[in-house]
Design an enzyme around this catalytic site. Structure first.
Site, PDB file in Angstrom:
ATOM      1  N   ASP A  52       0.634  -1.264   0.553  1.00 41.34           N
ATOM      2  CA  ASP A  52       0.451   0.472   0.086  1.00 41.34           C
ATOM      3  C   ASP A  52       0.943   1.383  -0.020  1.00 41.34           C
ATOM      4  O   ASP A  52       0.734   1.944   0.886  1.00 41.34           O
ATOM      5  CB  ASP A  52      -1.041  -0.280   1.405  1.00 41.34           C
ATOM      6  CG  ASP A  52      -1.988   1.041   1.335  1.00 41.34           C
ATOM      7  OD1 ASP A  52      -2.349   1.524   0.051  1.00 41.34           O
ATOM      8  OD2 ASP A  52      -2.394   1.348   2.351  1.00 41.34           O
ATOM      9  N   THR A  53       1.144   1.472  -0.965  1.00 37.30           N
ATOM     10  CA  THR A  53       2.411   2.634  -1.351  1.00 37.30           C
ATOM     11  C   THR A  53       1.546   4.018  -2.056  1.00 37.30           C
ATOM     12  O   THR A  53       2.008   4.771  -1.755  1.00 37.30           O
ATOM     13  CB  THR A  53       3.438   2.649  -1.786  1.00 37.30           C
ATOM     14  OG1 THR A  53       2.891   2.028  -3.765  1.00 37.30           O
ATOM     15  CG2 THR A  53       4.012   0.901  -1.808  1.00 37.30           C
ATOM     16  N   LYS A  54       0.396   3.185  -2.412  1.00 39.68           N
ATOM     17  CA  LYS A  54       0.124   4.930  -3.478  1.00 39.68           C
ATOM     18  C   LYS A  54       1.147   5.891  -4.217  1.00 39.68           C
ATOM     19  O   LYS A  54       0.808   6.835  -4.718  1.00 39.68           O
ATOM     20  CB  LYS A  54      -0.925   5.654  -2.406  1.00 39.68           C
ATOM     21  CG  LYS A  54      -1.809   4.996  -1.850  1.00 39.68           C
ATOM     22  CD  LYS A  54      -3.148   6.152  -1.090  1.00 39.68           C
ATOM     23  CE  LYS A  54      -3.665   5.040  -0.721  1.00 39.68           C
ATOM     24  NZ  LYS A  54      -3.645   3.679   0.454  1.00 39.68           N
ATOM     25  N   ARG A  55       1.697   4.741  -4.623  1.00 40.76           N
ATOM     26  CA  ARG A  55       2.997   5.902  -5.535  1.00 40.76           C
ATOM     27  C   ARG A  55       2.456   5.924  -6.569  1.00 40.76           C
ATOM     28  O   ARG A  55       1.437   5.648  -7.964  1.00 40.76           O
ATOM     29  CB  ARG A  55       4.151   4.652  -5.656  1.00 40.76           C
ATOM     30  CG  ARG A  55       4.920   4.118  -4.689  1.00 40.76           C
ATOM     31  CD  ARG A  55       5.608   5.281  -4.345  1.00 40.76           C
ATOM     32  NE  ARG A  55       6.626   4.931  -2.964  1.00 40.76           N
ATOM     33  CZ  ARG A  55       6.831   5.050  -2.159  1.00 40.76           C
ATOM     34  NH1 ARG A  55       5.571   4.863  -0.855  1.00 40.76           N
ATOM     35  NH2 ARG A  55       7.758   4.226  -1.015  1.00 40.76           N
ATOM     36  N   THR A  79      -0.577  -0.753  -4.377  1.00 45.06           N
ATOM     37  CA  THR A  79      -1.257   0.744  -4.977  1.00 45.06           C
ATOM     38  C   THR A  79      -0.592   1.633  -5.575  1.00 45.06           C
ATOM     39  O   THR A  79       0.440   2.126  -4.942  1.00 45.06           O
ATOM     40  CB  THR A  79      -2.109   1.323  -3.464  1.00 45.06           C
ATOM     41  OG1 THR A  79      -1.045   1.291  -2.624  1.00 45.06           O
ATOM     42  CG2 THR A  79      -2.055  -0.226  -3.272  1.00 45.06           C
TER      43      THR A  79
END
Length: 282
Positions: A52-55, A79
């Site tokens: 869960d990084t939302k890079r 993510t």
């Protein structure tokens, strides 16, 4: 790591995936990355893992993000934020047997600032993101984050991406209703991964930990719980002693339950010594 181990042991036969929030590991520096690797090593290989990084960044940077989480740490999925467009997402999609999970409609209150903006053709911005990004990959290598706190939009979302899996945070602590999302989100392949974190993994509150530590320091410092008063310097010394103990617990990765038991025994010993001292002075 010990806390993660407890969660995994308690849930490994009940869940299909684990989703470490990378920010909490990054904030700890090198030790956090070590803890992340140990956590991944402990998770069974037949359980799906989500970084869960939302890079989301320009192509060359995204390539390195993809390499980090798909090669170095061998996550099954990640993510990502699609705001910078197709070339920021493509490097993740180039990895075979990996999944890229794109932010679609998130569960936080602030999502309406942009995601719910109405466009000229009548769609919301999040619908445009879904329609455009669904062409970048396939249902076999892309999923979408769709907040369970937004059930009224799920039918619209399924009309755009009927076959993609949806990662759905927001059940439990954030107030999402499982029955409501299942009504519109389920498809022939189930099609959803329900994320629940805070409602099952909450540690004892900081307030409780603080009060417990203060109480321990005061008693160990010599303040009589049978009445009377102790010396301030002894309480301060006890506080330093407990700080060293807690640091040792962390370095040795002592299970949180055993930490409580040991501190409890310290209190019991302090109370016993206090009672013995009072009887001696009578």
């Amino acid at each position: 790591m010990m806390f993660n181990k407890q969660i995994i042991d308690a849930t490994k036969d009940l869940c299909v995936a684990y989703k470490p929030n990378i920010a909490f590991y990054e904030s700890m520096g090198v030790s956090g990355w070590h803890s992340l690797q140990k956590t991944l090593d402990y998770i069974s290989k037949d359980i799906f893992t989500i970084a869960d990084t939302k890079r989301g960044d320009i192509g060359n940077t995204s390539k390195k993000y993809a390499e980090t989480f798909f090669s170095t740490y061998n996550f099954d999925s990640i993510t990502v934020a699609p705001y910078m467009g197709e070339d920021s997402i493509t490097p993740f999609l180039e990895y075979p047997n990996k999944w890229t999970i794109i932010l679609g409609l998130t569960s936080n209150d602030g999502s309406k600032s942009f995601q719910n903006l109405s466009l000229e053709k009548g769609n919301f911005l999040f619908q445009e993101v879904l329609e455009s990004s669904s062409k970048w990959g396939t249902k076999s290598n892309m999923m979408y984050v769709v907040g369970a706190t937004k059930p009224k939009y799920i039918e619209k979302i399924r009309s755009v991406i009927p076959e993609h899996f949806l990662l759905m945070p927001g059940i439990g602590a954030q107030g999402g209703d499982l029955n409501k999302i299942c009504k519109y989100a389920l498809n022939d392949n189930i099609g959803i991964i329900v994320n629940s974190s805070r409602s099952i993994s909450a540690q004892p509150s900081d307030d409780f930990s603080f009060v417990f530590s203060v109480l321990t320091a005061v008693i160990v410092g010599g303040t009589s719980i049978m009445g009377g008063k102790g010396a301030i310097w002894r309480t301060v010394a006890a506080a330093f002693f407990l700080a060293f103990m807690n640091n040792g617990f962390n370095l040795l990765q002592v299970d949180p339950l055993w930490q409580r038991i040991i501190l409890g025994l310290v209190i019991v010993i302090a109370v016993a010594l206090d009672s013995w001292s009072q009887r001696k002075n009578v």
